[in-house]
Design a protein around this motif. Sequence first.
Motif, PDB file in Angstrom:
ATOM      1  N   SER A   1       5.852  -8.615  -6.084  1.00  0.00           N
ATOM      2  CA  SER A   1       6.981  -7.786  -6.477  1.00  0.00           C
ATOM      3  C   SER A   1       7.147  -6.576  -5.572  1.00  0.00           C
ATOM      4  N   PHE A   2       8.311  -5.964  -5.645  1.00  0.00           N
ATOM      5  CA  PHE A   2       8.630  -4.785  -4.835  1.00  0.00           C
ATOM      6  C   PHE A   2       7.611  -3.666  -5.058  1.00  0.00           C
ATOM      7  N   ILE A   3       7.324  -3.358  -6.299  1.00  0.00           N
ATOM      8  CA  ILE A   3       6.399  -2.261  -6.612  1.00  0.00           C
ATOM      9  C   ILE A   3       5.016  -2.541  -6.053  1.00  0.00           C
ATOM     10  N   ARG A   4       4.555  -3.770  -6.172  1.00  0.00           N
ATOM     11  CA  ARG A   4       3.208  -4.111  -5.696  1.00  0.00           C
ATOM     12  C   ARG A   4       3.112  -4.046  -4.183  1.00  0.00           C
ATOM     13  N   TYR A   5       4.131  -4.548  -3.462  1.00  0.00           N
ATOM     14  CA  TYR A   5       4.006  -4.507  -2.004  1.00  0.00           C
ATOM     15  C   TYR A   5       4.230  -3.115  -1.446  1.00  0.00           C
ATOM     16  N   ILE A   6       5.044  -2.310  -2.115  1.00  0.00           N
ATOM     17  CA  ILE A   6       5.206  -0.925  -1.668  1.00  0.00           C
ATOM     18  C   ILE A   6       3.904  -0.150  -1.867  1.00  0.00           C
ATOM     19  N   THR A   7       3.317  -0.291  -3.062  1.00  0.00           N
ATOM     20  CA  THR A   7       2.076   0.422  -3.369  1.00  0.00           C
ATOM     21  C   THR A   7       0.932  -0.010  -2.454  1.00  0.00           C
ATOM     22  N   ALA A   8       0.713  -1.330  -2.366  1.00  0.00           N
ATOM     23  CA  ALA A   8      -0.370  -1.836  -1.524  1.00  0.00           C
ATOM     24  C   ALA A   8      -0.109  -1.532  -0.055  1.00  0.00           C
ATOM     25  N   GLY A   9       1.141  -1.575   0.365  1.00  0.00           N
ATOM     26  CA  GLY A   9       1.477  -1.280   1.753  1.00  0.00           C
ATOM     27  C   GLY A   9       1.187   0.159   2.116  1.00  0.00           C
ATOM     28  N   ILE A  10       1.582   1.082   1.252  1.00  0.00           N
ATOM     29  CA  ILE A  10       1.338   2.505   1.513  1.00  0.00           C
ATOM     30  C   ILE A  10      -0.166   2.796   1.541  1.00  0.00           C
ATOM     31  N   LEU A  11      -0.890   2.291   0.541  1.00  0.00           N
ATOM     32  CA  LEU A  11      -2.333   2.551   0.471  1.00  0.00           C
ATOM     33  C   LEU A  11      -3.072   1.968   1.672  1.00  0.00           C
ATOM     34  N   SER A  12      -2.744   0.736   2.047  1.00  0.00           N
ATOM     35  CA  SER A  12      -3.430   0.107   3.182  1.00  0.00           C
ATOM     36  C   SER A  12      -3.076   0.796   4.496  1.00  0.00           C
ATOM     37  N   GLY A  13      -1.823   1.240   4.629  1.00  0.00           N
ATOM     38  CA  GLY A  13      -1.438   1.976   5.833  1.00  0.00           C
ATOM     39  C   GLY A  13      -2.201   3.285   5.954  1.00  0.00           C
ATOM     40  N   LEU A  14      -2.365   3.982   4.833  1.00  0.00           N
ATOM     41  CA  LEU A  14      -3.135   5.229   4.816  1.00  0.00           C
ATOM     42  C   LEU A  14      -4.604   4.971   5.150  1.00  0.00           C
TER      43      LEU A  14
ATOM     44  N   SER B   1       2.601 -11.839   1.782  1.00  0.00           N
ATOM     45  CA  SER B   1       3.833 -11.048   1.666  1.00  0.00           C
ATOM     46  C   SER B   1       4.097 -10.314   2.974  1.00  0.00           C
ATOM     47  N   ILE B   2       5.169 -10.719   3.662  1.00  0.00           N
ATOM     48  CA  ILE B   2       5.555 -10.027   4.894  1.00  0.00           C
ATOM     49  C   ILE B   2       6.025  -8.598   4.613  1.00  0.00           C
ATOM     50  N   PRO B   3       6.803  -8.342   3.544  1.00  0.00           N
ATOM     51  CA  PRO B   3       7.165  -6.944   3.248  1.00  0.00           C
ATOM     52  C   PRO B   3       5.948  -6.044   3.070  1.00  0.00           C
ATOM     53  N   LEU B   4       4.883  -6.569   2.493  1.00  0.00           N
ATOM     54  CA  LEU B   4       3.659  -5.782   2.317  1.00  0.00           C
ATOM     55  C   LEU B   4       3.096  -5.326   3.655  1.00  0.00           C
ATOM     56  N   VAL B   5       2.944  -6.259   4.608  1.00  0.00           N
ATOM     57  CA  VAL B   5       2.354  -5.875   5.891  1.00  0.00           C
ATOM     58  C   VAL B   5       3.316  -5.020   6.711  1.00  0.00           C
ATOM     59  N   ILE B   6       4.617  -5.213   6.526  1.00  0.00           N
ATOM     60  CA  ILE B   6       5.582  -4.352   7.219  1.00  0.00           C
ATOM     61  C   ILE B   6       5.454  -2.916   6.727  1.00  0.00           C
ATOM     62  N   VAL B   7       5.366  -2.723   5.415  1.00  0.00           N
ATOM     63  CA  VAL B   7       5.215  -1.370   4.858  1.00  0.00           C
ATOM     64  C   VAL B   7       3.910  -0.744   5.341  1.00  0.00           C
ATOM     65  N   SER B   8       2.825  -1.506   5.328  1.00  0.00           N
ATOM     66  CA  SER B   8       1.533  -0.997   5.801  1.00  0.00           C
ATOM     67  C   SER B   8       1.614  -0.567   7.258  1.00  0.00           C
ATOM     68  N   HIS B   9       2.193  -1.417   8.095  1.00  0.00           N
ATOM     69  CA  HIS B   9       2.351  -1.131   9.525  1.00  0.00           C
ATOM     70  C   HIS B   9       3.240   0.091   9.733  1.00  0.00           C
ATOM     71  N   LEU B  10       4.298   0.183   8.960  1.00  0.00           N
ATOM     72  CA  LEU B  10       5.232   1.295   9.087  1.00  0.00           C
ATOM     73  C   LEU B  10       4.573   2.617   8.706  1.00  0.00           C
ATOM     74  N   VAL B  11       3.839   2.645   7.605  1.00  0.00           N
ATOM     75  CA  VAL B  11       3.129   3.866   7.184  1.00  0.00           C
ATOM     76  C   VAL B  11       2.128   4.275   8.259  1.00  0.00           C
TER      77      VAL B  11
END
Length: 203
Positions: free
Chosen positions: A57-70, A181-191
């Motif tokens: 879901s959107f919330i899960r990939y945003i959250t996991a993406g931000i945390l993993s990027g950090l 999830s590609i959106p997840l890794v994109i958010v992580s990479h972007l952060v």
Amino acid sequence: MVLKKIDFRLVGGFLLAHLLLYFTFQDKKIFWYIFPACLLLLTIWTILLEDVDDRISFIRYITAGILSGLLLYGLFYFGNAMIHFFHLPLGDNIGRLYKWFSPRQSWQYIALVLIAVPGEEIFWRGFIQKRLLRHSSAFWSIVVSAAMYASVHIYSTEMILVFAAFISGIVWGVLFAWKRSIPLVIVSHLVFDLLLFILAPLY
């Protein structure tokens, strides 16, 4: 890992990436003109040959993406601190990389966010690693795709960039193999990139 048969789409995409990144790194003055265009071509290659995964879901990939990027940035921050603490000569290499390849103009930041980051993840995780997963275990798909991702950075002539690409490729590969999830890794990479290039550069 033994491939049951040659995946010509995988091999062709990998060779295309090497060809495009070879020309990308040839002239540092025009790097930001060529780099987004190359990633756009690799994105098109992927879209034509592969479906894009998005299994959470959107919330899960945003959250996991931000945390993993950090967390990934924290790992690089720690590594950079150790380089300076032990007075290793690699510190000069990091400064050169920022001077040569960091975005500086507003359009370059836009290209980074809208084309380069999504393009890298769509191609390297959404195409290369996804196809490796069909022929191998998750472990080997992570290691081999990260090595392939790192290999195209040899044309920068900076081994620290190759090593950094391998480490980040491992992290994003684990995320993709875990959640597909590609959106997840994109958010992580972007952060990670926003911290690295804008909010808290390591130089």
